[in-house]
Scaffold this motif. Structure first.
Motif, PDB file in Angstrom:
ATOM      1  N   ARG A 192      10.936   4.121  12.180  1.00  0.00           N
ATOM      2  CA  ARG A 192       9.522   3.782  12.240  1.00  0.00           C
ATOM      3  C   ARG A 192       9.017   3.451  10.848  1.00  0.00           C
ATOM      4  O   ARG A 192       9.129   4.243   9.909  1.00  0.00           O
ATOM      5  N   SER A 193       8.455   2.274  10.680  1.00  0.00           N
ATOM      6  CA  SER A 193       7.935   1.854   9.378  1.00  0.00           C
ATOM      7  C   SER A 193       6.936   0.724   9.567  1.00  0.00           C
ATOM      8  O   SER A 193       6.954   0.021  10.581  1.00  0.00           O
ATOM      9  N   GLU A 194       6.071   0.554   8.559  1.00  0.00           N
ATOM     10  CA  GLU A 194       5.137  -0.572   8.567  1.00  0.00           C
ATOM     11  C   GLU A 194       5.755  -1.831   7.951  1.00  0.00           C
ATOM     12  O   GLU A 194       5.390  -2.944   8.312  1.00  0.00           O
ATOM     13  N   ARG A 195       6.659  -1.636   7.005  1.00  0.00           N
ATOM     14  CA  ARG A 195       7.221  -2.780   6.289  1.00  0.00           C
ATOM     15  C   ARG A 195       8.746  -2.682   6.205  1.00  0.00           C
ATOM     16  O   ARG A 195       9.305  -1.604   6.010  1.00  0.00           O
ATOM     17  N   LEU A 196       9.390  -3.838   6.314  1.00  0.00           N
ATOM     18  CA  LEU A 196      10.828  -3.950   6.077  1.00  0.00           C
ATOM     19  C   LEU A 196      11.070  -4.756   4.809  1.00  0.00           C
ATOM     20  O   LEU A 196      10.413  -5.774   4.573  1.00  0.00           O
ATOM     21  N   GLN A 252      14.778  -2.222  -7.282  1.00  0.00           N
ATOM     22  CA  GLN A 252      14.177  -1.190  -8.124  1.00  0.00           C
ATOM     23  C   GLN A 252      12.777  -0.907  -7.583  1.00  0.00           C
ATOM     24  O   GLN A 252      11.797  -1.519  -8.009  1.00  0.00           O
ATOM     25  N   ILE A 253      12.694  -0.016  -6.608  1.00  0.00           N
ATOM     26  CA  ILE A 253      11.426   0.263  -5.947  1.00  0.00           C
ATOM     27  C   ILE A 253      11.120   1.748  -6.085  1.00  0.00           C
ATOM     28  O   ILE A 253      11.857   2.592  -5.568  1.00  0.00           O
ATOM     29  N   ASP A 254      10.051   2.061  -6.795  1.00  0.00           N
ATOM     30  CA  ASP A 254       9.674   3.440  -7.047  1.00  0.00           C
ATOM     31  C   ASP A 254       8.425   3.783  -6.240  1.00  0.00           C
ATOM     32  O   ASP A 254       7.313   3.433  -6.615  1.00  0.00           O
ATOM     33  N   ARG A 255       8.620   4.404  -5.106  1.00  0.00           N
ATOM     34  CA  ARG A 255       7.511   4.834  -4.268  1.00  0.00           C
ATOM     35  C   ARG A 255       7.979   6.005  -3.411  1.00  0.00           C
ATOM     36  O   ARG A 255       9.177   6.179  -3.183  1.00  0.00           O
ATOM     37  N   GLN A 256       7.045   6.821  -2.956  1.00  0.00           N
ATOM     38  CA  GLN A 256       7.405   8.016  -2.204  1.00  0.00           C
ATOM     39  C   GLN A 256       7.819   7.696  -0.775  1.00  0.00           C
ATOM     40  O   GLN A 256       8.808   8.227  -0.274  1.00  0.00           O
ATOM     41  N   ARG A 257       7.067   6.828  -0.104  1.00  0.00           N
ATOM     42  CA  ARG A 257       7.318   6.580   1.314  1.00  0.00           C
ATOM     43  C   ARG A 257       8.270   5.401   1.495  1.00  0.00           C
ATOM     44  O   ARG A 257       7.881   4.331   1.961  1.00  0.00           O
ATOM     45  N   ILE A 258       9.500   5.612   1.069  1.00  0.00           N
ATOM     46  CA  ILE A 258      10.505   4.570   1.233  1.00  0.00           C
ATOM     47  C   ILE A 258      11.807   5.198   1.706  1.00  0.00           C
ATOM     48  O   ILE A 258      12.204   6.278   1.244  1.00  0.00           O
ATOM     49  N   ILE A 259      12.448   4.558   2.665  1.00  0.00           N
ATOM     50  CA  ILE A 259      13.775   4.946   3.141  1.00  0.00           C
ATOM     51  C   ILE A 259      14.728   3.832   2.724  1.00  0.00           C
ATOM     52  O   ILE A 259      14.590   2.693   3.164  1.00  0.00           O
ATOM     53  N   PRO A 319       0.828  -1.214   0.000  1.00  0.00           N
ATOM     54  CA  PRO A 319       0.000   0.000   0.000  1.00  0.00           C
ATOM     55  C   PRO A 319       0.863   1.264   0.000  1.00  0.00           C
ATOM     56  O   PRO A 319       1.849   1.351   0.742  1.00  0.00           O
ATOM     57  N   GLU A 320       0.511   2.236  -0.817  1.00  0.00           N
ATOM     58  CA  GLU A 320       1.295   3.453  -0.952  1.00  0.00           C
ATOM     59  C   GLU A 320       1.346   4.274   0.337  1.00  0.00           C
ATOM     60  O   GLU A 320       2.280   5.037   0.565  1.00  0.00           O
ATOM     61  N   GLU A 321       0.323   4.129   1.189  1.00  0.00           N
ATOM     62  CA  GLU A 321       0.291   4.943   2.398  1.00  0.00           C
ATOM     63  C   GLU A 321       1.209   4.399   3.484  1.00  0.00           C
ATOM     64  O   GLU A 321       1.417   5.057   4.513  1.00  0.00           O
ATOM     65  N   GLU A 322       1.792   3.217   3.284  1.00  0.00           N
ATOM     66  CA  GLU A 322       2.665   2.635   4.299  1.00  0.00           C
ATOM     67  C   GLU A 322       4.115   3.063   4.082  1.00  0.00           C
ATOM     68  O   GLU A 322       4.583   3.193   2.946  1.00  0.00           O
ATOM     69  N   VAL A 323       4.826   3.261   5.193  1.00  0.00           N
ATOM     70  CA  VAL A 323       6.247   3.604   5.132  1.00  0.00           C
ATOM     71  C   VAL A 323       7.059   2.314   5.055  1.00  0.00           C
ATOM     72  O   VAL A 323       6.845   1.378   5.829  1.00  0.00           O
ATOM     73  N   VAL A 324       7.999   2.276   4.113  1.00  0.00           N
ATOM     74  CA  VAL A 324       8.837   1.102   3.886  1.00  0.00           C
ATOM     75  C   VAL A 324      10.295   1.470   4.141  1.00  0.00           C
ATOM     76  O   VAL A 324      10.762   2.521   3.695  1.00  0.00           O
ATOM     77  N   VAL A 325      11.007   0.614   4.861  1.00  0.00           N
ATOM     78  CA  VAL A 325      12.459   0.737   4.994  1.00  0.00           C
ATOM     79  C   VAL A 325      13.091  -0.417   4.225  1.00  0.00           C
ATOM     80  O   VAL A 325      12.791  -1.585   4.491  1.00  0.00           O
ATOM     81  N   ALA A 326      13.929  -0.081   3.252  1.00  0.00           N
ATOM     82  CA  ALA A 326      14.606  -1.093   2.436  1.00  0.00           C
ATOM     83  C   ALA A 326      16.100  -1.080   2.746  1.00  0.00           C
ATOM     84  O   ALA A 326      16.744  -0.029   2.681  1.00  0.00           O
ATOM     85  N   VAL A 327      16.637  -2.241   3.093  1.00  0.00           N
ATOM     86  CA  VAL A 327      18.054  -2.370   3.450  1.00  0.00           C
ATOM     87  C   VAL A 327      18.687  -3.396   2.515  1.00  0.00           C
ATOM     88  O   VAL A 327      18.147  -4.492   2.318  1.00  0.00           O
ATOM     89  N   GLU A 328      19.836  -3.069   1.958  1.00  0.00           N
ATOM     90  CA  GLU A 328      20.552  -4.014   1.093  1.00  0.00           C
ATOM     91  C   GLU A 328      22.047  -3.737   1.160  1.00  0.00           C
ATOM     92  O   GLU A 328      22.480  -2.664   1.582  1.00  0.00           O
ATOM     93  N   ALA A 329      22.832  -4.730   0.741  1.00  0.00           N
ATOM     94  CA  ALA A 329      24.289  -4.591   0.797  1.00  0.00           C
ATOM     95  C   ALA A 329      24.781  -3.608  -0.254  1.00  0.00           C
ATOM     96  O   ALA A 329      25.579  -2.712   0.023  1.00  0.00           O
ATOM     97  N   VAL A 330      24.335  -3.784  -1.489  1.00  0.00           N
ATOM     98  CA  VAL A 330      24.650  -2.878  -2.594  1.00  0.00           C
ATOM     99  C   VAL A 330      23.338  -2.504  -3.274  1.00  0.00           C
ATOM    100  O   VAL A 330      22.355  -3.238  -3.179  1.00  0.00           O
ATOM    101  N   PRO A 331      23.271  -1.361  -3.960  1.00  0.00           N
ATOM    102  CA  PRO A 331      22.001  -0.939  -4.557  1.00  0.00           C
ATOM    103  C   PRO A 331      21.576  -1.849  -5.699  1.00  0.00           C
ATOM    104  O   PRO A 331      22.198  -1.871  -6.752  1.00  0.00           O
ATOM    105  N   ASP A 332      20.522  -2.606  -5.478  1.00  0.00           N
ATOM    106  CA  ASP A 332      20.076  -3.575  -6.475  1.00  0.00           C
ATOM    107  C   ASP A 332      18.561  -3.553  -6.672  1.00  0.00           C
ATOM    108  O   ASP A 332      18.068  -3.885  -7.741  1.00  0.00           O
TER     109      ASP A 332
END
Length: 297
Positions: A195-199, A166-173, A151-164
């Motif tokens: 603080r986030s709804e999804r990891l 491809q996630i295009d959304r506004q509420r993402i760290i 859902p677009e209204e949820e805040v997502v935190v994405a963690v990875e070793a190297v940038p791989d």
């Protein structure tokens, strides 16, 4: 622009990745694995100049660094290696990820439409999902496609070793361990404090897998993990072995996998390219073993 032999390749929508191994060897992957091209650079100095330009486009300075990871402004993931790590001149790898929906991956033959529908429903139901398979088997692309269902209204935190991813959304760290000079485990720790709804935690292997499993275990469900393991034929066992590399006992690993994970998507790469090999529903754990069943499609 100004990248010599790479300019035309980067403007070709069919190109998935480019490997430059010294100034005389350029390889390209258009979906069927790396193939040699007739392209070349005029000299090692010309290639080094292109490497510096690419690094600058990521906001970094190459200098004498032996390894540089980054992402170009228009999307491709970049890796540069220099002497003394490599002996035959700079090595440049560019991975051109294309963010596609589950339906688009189904159209491309990665999975059936039934699987795409099932996975979209699993994301909507906030199930914890692991995508597991060997490297180059499409783990990051499937994670990216699953993320499009969030859902677009949820805040997502994405963690990875190297940038791989491809996630295009506004509420993402987005947190990339290589960019901030920390280990993936440290990046996971930093990310889980936000603080986030999804990891979303990707590019996992070895002991880092256990850190990611522990991170989602104590949270409300609905998270996505990407794990690189040795084989698609027994993705569950590969997940257990990977998580146990840090010294955790098998019983502890089975307990956390059995209680924290709902689905495991096994990926493979064959002659036809990346594919989903199987989907498993985790049912629980007992005496160091994980019980699961394959989802029939």
């Amino acid at each position: 622009v100004g990248l010599g032999a790479l300019d035309d390749l980067l403007s070709d929508d069919s190109v998935r990745s480019i490997l430059v191994n010294g100034h005389q060897r350029v390889f390209v992957d258009k979906g069927n694995g790396l193939e040699a091209t007739q392209l070349a650079f005029s000299s090692p100095e010309a290639l080094s100049c292109v490497a510096r330009r690419l690094a600058a486009q990521t906001g970094q300075t190459l200098g004498t660094r032996v390894v540089l990871h980054g992402r170009l402004a228009f999307g491709p993931r970049l890796t540069i290696m220099q002497a003394p790590l490599v002996s035959n001149g700079p090595v440049i790898e560019l991975h051109i990820g294309h963010s596609r929906s589950l339906d688009e991956l189904a159209e491309a033959g990665w999975m059936s439409r039934d699987v795409a529908t099932y996975l979209a429903k699993a994301v909507a139901e906030c199930r914890n999902i692991v995508v597991a398979g060997p490297r180059e088997s499409g783990v990051a692309e499937i994670i990216s496609s699953l993320a499009r269902e969030l859902p677009e209204e949820e805040v997502v935190v994405a963690v990875e070793a190297v940038p791989d991813l491809q996630i295009d959304r506004q509420r993402i760290i987005s947190i990339t361990a290589a960019d901030i000079g920390v280990s993936l485990a440290e990046a996971i720790e930093h990310g889980t404090r936000l603080r986030s709804e999804r990891l979303i935690i990707s590019d996992l292997a070895g002991a880092h897998t256990m850190a990611a499993l522990a991170a989602v275990h104590g949270r409300e469900p609905g998270h996505l993990l990407g794990v690189h393991c040795f084989s698609d034929k027994d993705a569950i066992e590969g997940l257990v072995v990977s998580a146990g590399c840090g010294g955790a006992e098998r019983g502890s690993v089975a307990q956390i996998v059995g209680s924290a994970i709902d689905l495991v998507i096994a990926t493979r790469r064959g002659p036809e390219g990346p594919r989903i090999a199987a989907v498993f529903e985790i049912q629980g754990h007992e005496a160091g073993d994980i019980s699961y069943q394959s989802v029939p499609f």
